[in-house]
Design a protein around this motif. Structure first.
Motif, short mmCIF file in Angstrom:
data_model
loop_
_atom_site.label_atom_id
_atom_site.label_comp_id
_atom_site.label_asym_id
_atom_site.label_seq_id
_atom_site.Cartn_x
_atom_site.Cartn_y
_atom_site.Cartn_z
N THR A 100 0.85 -1.18 0.00
CA THR A 100 0.00 0.00 0.00
C THR A 100 0.88 1.23 0.00
OG1 THR A 100 -1.79 -1.09 1.18
CG2 THR A 100 -1.73 1.30 1.30
N ILE A 101 0.56 2.16 -0.88
CA ILE A 101 1.26 3.44 -0.92
C ILE A 101 0.29 4.45 -0.32
CG2 ILE A 101 2.29 5.22 -2.38
CD1 ILE A 101 2.79 2.86 -4.42
N LEU A 102 0.63 4.95 0.85
CA LEU A 102 -0.19 5.92 1.56
C LEU A 102 0.53 7.25 1.48
CD1 LEU A 102 -2.45 5.68 4.40
CD2 LEU A 102 -0.62 7.34 4.67
N ASP B 227 1.11 -6.13 3.21
CA ASP B 227 2.40 -6.70 3.61
C ASP B 227 3.46 -5.62 3.72
OD1 ASP B 227 1.57 -9.53 3.49
OD2 ASP B 227 1.29 -9.07 1.36
N ALA B 228 3.28 -4.54 2.99
CA ALA B 228 4.21 -3.41 3.00
C ALA B 228 3.41 -2.12 2.91
CB ALA B 228 5.19 -3.50 1.83
N ILE B 229 3.91 -1.09 3.61
CA ILE B 229 3.30 0.24 3.51
C ILE B 229 4.42 1.22 3.17
CG2 ILE B 229 1.98 2.05 4.66
CD1 ILE B 229 0.90 -0.13 6.58
N LYS C 174 5.73 -5.50 9.32
CA LYS C 174 5.46 -5.16 7.92
C LYS C 174 6.67 -4.39 7.39
CE LYS C 174 0.44 -4.78 8.30
NZ LYS C 174 0.10 -6.03 7.63
N ILE C 175 6.87 -4.48 6.10
CA ILE C 175 7.93 -3.73 5.45
C ILE C 175 7.44 -2.29 5.25
CG2 ILE C 175 9.40 -3.56 3.39
CD1 ILE C 175 9.95 -6.05 5.16
N ALA C 176 8.34 -1.33 5.44
CA ALA C 176 7.99 0.09 5.29
C ALA C 176 9.08 0.80 4.49
CB ALA C 176 7.84 0.75 6.65
N ALA C 177 8.69 1.86 3.83
CA ALA C 177 9.63 2.70 3.09
C ALA C 177 8.97 4.07 2.93
CB ALA C 177 9.97 2.09 1.73
N GLY C 178 9.72 5.02 2.35
CA GLY C 178 9.16 6.34 2.18
C GLY C 178 9.75 7.12 1.02
N ILE D 164 11.83 -7.23 -1.67
CA ILE D 164 12.21 -7.56 -0.29
C ILE D 164 11.01 -8.13 0.46
CG2 ILE D 164 12.87 -6.53 1.92
CD1 ILE D 164 14.87 -4.81 0.29
N THR D 165 9.85 -7.54 0.25
CA THR D 165 8.64 -8.04 0.92
C THR D 165 8.33 -9.46 0.46
OG1 THR D 165 7.79 -5.78 1.05
CG2 THR D 165 6.21 -7.56 1.40
#
Length: 184
Positions: free
Chosen positions: A4-6, A52-54, A89-93, A176-177
């Motif tokens: 998900t891209i928030l 699974d990732a945000i 969960k995997i995170a990035a920005g 990676i996720t």
């Protein structure tokens, strides 16, 4: 694998960057992506919990994230932080500003700290800094994707190399996720 891209976008430049991140996620087999703008209304906490990732995105205003993304972060306490629904969960920005540098690192640090408080696993950018405007990661970010947008229409800015950097981040997060899920 669902990412998900928030994001928040004041003038459309960060939204354009969000779509580039989504393009990168879609490059990975079996990866799905959904985009959620914080301005779309009530936050779908259930969709974030099922992800699974945000990947968080915000323009950099006055050296930090937008007020709307900050409000989202504060609103996450009851539905996500207390029950730790985003733990592991995997995170990035990603972020962009009008200035070449514009204190974008502070925005990414704010997102990374927020993710850490939720027990998430942060994924940075693995691209060496580019030497020219045509090179990916031309701004030289490691913590996440950075873009610079002139005071022009989002049709013209951010430039292609910044969008390639954003797509690379999306692809990296999806890869990676997927590996993380396969080994869980």
């Amino acid at each position: 694998m669902l990412a998900t891209i928030l994001y928040d976008s004041g003038y459309g430049h960060t939204e354009k960057q969000a779509h580039a991140v989504a393009e990168g996620v879609r490059r990975v087999p079996h990866a799905e992506v959904q985009l959620i703008a914080v301005t779309d209304g009530d936050i779908p906490w259930d969709k974030l919990a099922a992800s699974d990732a945000i990947i968080f995105g915000s323009p950099t205003y006055n050296g930090t994230i937008s007020a709307r993304l900050k409000k989202f972060m504060e609103d996450s306490t009851r539905p996500a932080w207390i029950p730790q629904t985003w733990r592991n969960k995997i995170a990035a920005g990603f972020t962009n500003s009008g200035a070449q540098h514009g204190d974008k690192l502070n925005s990414l640090m704010t997102m990374a700290l927020f993710a850490a408080q939720h027990g998430m696993i942060w994924v940075g950018l693995d691209l060496f800094a580019g030497k020219g405007t045509e090179d990916p990661n031309r701004i030289g970010g490691w913590l996440g994707a950075m873009a610079q947008s002139d005071n022009v229409s989002p049709d013209l800015s951010p430039i292609a190399s910044d969008l390639h950097t954003a797509a690379h981040l999306g692809q990296r997060v999806a890869e990676i996720t997927s590996r993380f899920k396969a080994n869980a």
